[in-house]
Design an enzyme around this catalytic site. Sequence first.
Site, mmCIF file in Angstrom:
data_model
loop_
_atom_site.group_PDB
_atom_site.id
_atom_site.type_symbol
_atom_site.label_atom_id
_atom_site.label_comp_id
_atom_site.label_asym_id
_atom_site.label_seq_id
_atom_site.Cartn_x
_atom_site.Cartn_y
_atom_site.Cartn_z
ATOM 1 N N LYS A 91 32.972 9.037 11.500
ATOM 2 C CA LYS A 91 32.233 8.049 10.696
ATOM 3 C C LYS A 91 31.693 6.927 11.571
ATOM 4 C CE LYS A 91 34.381 4.651 8.428
ATOM 5 N NZ LYS A 91 33.891 3.310 8.769
ATOM 6 N N ASN A 92 32.558 6.351 12.412
ATOM 7 C CA ASN A 92 32.162 5.167 13.169
ATOM 8 C C ASN A 92 31.214 5.465 14.318
ATOM 9 O OD1 ASN A 92 33.510 3.671 11.345
ATOM 10 N ND2 ASN A 92 35.321 3.356 12.625
ATOM 11 N N CYS A 123 34.887 -3.250 4.572
ATOM 12 C CA CYS A 123 36.243 -3.474 4.060
ATOM 13 C C CYS A 123 36.660 -4.932 4.244
ATOM 14 C CB CYS A 123 37.230 -2.576 4.799
ATOM 15 S SG CYS A 123 37.041 -0.830 4.405
ATOM 16 N N ARG A 159 35.711 -11.200 9.507
ATOM 17 C CA ARG A 159 34.714 -10.292 10.108
ATOM 18 C C ARG A 159 33.356 -10.971 10.361
ATOM 19 N NH1 ARG A 159 35.163 -4.255 7.828
ATOM 20 N NH2 ARG A 159 34.852 -3.797 10.042
ATOM 21 N N ASP A 168 42.858 0.871 13.027
ATOM 22 C CA ASP A 168 42.524 1.749 11.904
ATOM 23 C C ASP A 168 43.613 2.765 11.594
ATOM 24 O OD1 ASP A 168 38.949 1.965 12.705
ATOM 25 O OD2 ASP A 168 40.188 0.359 11.862
ATOM 26 N N ARG A 228 34.700 6.927 1.479
ATOM 27 C CA ARG A 228 33.767 6.369 2.462
ATOM 28 C C ARG A 228 34.009 6.926 3.856
ATOM 29 N NH1 ARG A 228 34.374 0.856 3.518
ATOM 30 N NH2 ARG A 228 32.977 1.547 5.174
#
Length: 415
Positions: A22-23, A116, A121, A304, A396
């Site tokens: 995903k990232n 999230c 952030r 994560d 997600r």
Amino acid sequence: MHIINITGGKKLGGEISVSGAKNSIVGIMPAAILCDEDVNIYNVPSLSDVENLKTILEYLNVNVEIKEDYMRIIPNNMTNKPINSELSKKLRASYYFMGSLLGKYGHVEISFPGGCVIGARPIDLHLKGFKALGAKITEDGDTMIIEADELIGTNIYLDFASVGATINLMLAAVKAKGKTIIENAAKEPEIVNVATFLNNMGARISGAGTNRIKIEGVDYLHSCFHEVIPDRIEAGTFVVLGAALSDNLKVKNLIPEHINSLLEKLREMGVGLEVGPDYVIVSKPEHYNPVDIQTLVYPGFPTDLQQILASLMVLADGTSTIDETIYENRFQNLYELVKMGARIKVEGERGYIYGPTKLKGTTVMATDLRAGAALVIAGLIADGQTEIQNADYILRGYENIVEKLSNIGATIVLK
Ligand code: EPZ
């Protein structure tokens, strides 16, 4: 919002495969607009974040074709338009359009990103880097206008090795005039995968994966073929699941080096691991030793995976601790575990997990992507029924998670 229902306490086994990262893909899709021709990407995971980025690309008149895990992006007729908050708030990675639109047009109008809620952030390091390249930034409420007549390569020192800032500044610098050096750059594998994608198009980036990245600006980026790396966080999630519930689970299509910090901690816990070139076979021990972890930037233990490992720490004979150094608010899953009978304590950035404890199924809430995945593991470990609310968070970042887990023997349903 979707709900996931789980009947726990069952042994799992067999083989489970890891999808594309995903990232990585969420950096590659915005980067693709820097190309002056079409790009071809393989091993693309089917995730809601990918769908949301496709929506933004199509809004910019970029043509996106998807067939299974193959994606073709054709930016030739695109237009540069303001990206409003309805589009940008769908995910964190919408901020990568700052670097790519600035790099392509010298102008971008975009609202602050979503993502999230695991801490403040901020994006100050991204903006500071754009300014260093010669951009002017105007903020109007939730919208930023970032513009430059010409981006000039320069030296940028990052106060923190931010993943997002490293990738965003690479995107802005690939077509800038002259040489850019990013010092104290982040070293995550996804950064290397995005840099390789850009180099496959003819960019001149060296040093990705180290803390010093050099970018020589180019005028033109040509068509390319590129493969997304396996998702190391999904891989780590499945390995932890096997460590909790299997005598023999083969997690395949992963790069073991990318999860080495996790494998070391699992060995400390007494978990059985057979590591192959692109797979890990994991088997649960009779007893688990408690461990202490501290989250760090890569190659340290990834933030994560800390929530996910916490669900296994509940089974250990003694007290485990987690020092979360990257985000200020990433222990919400621990409070959900308490509803299942776990014994925990949180003091500032440190979480304490007391074991061994038998978990009992109940209704819990996913508060973010990895917290949701951690509750799926806890639900599969627990006796009885678990209902996870807000399950969309999980979708997600995990492709076909219900199907994949059902295939290794889990009783799990998405509603
Ligand atoms: C990326 O987020 C990942 N997201 C995150 O994964 C991951 O947790 C994080 O990197 C760290 O590994 C994506 O790739 C889309 P950072 P990012 O910039 O880029 C502070 C998941 O579960 N910071 O490295 O946002 C920031 O507040 C997600 O898949 C600033 O202060 O992470 C944080 O505390 C969650 N100013 C720390 O640095 C800035 O300008 C790390 O952030 C930028 C960051």
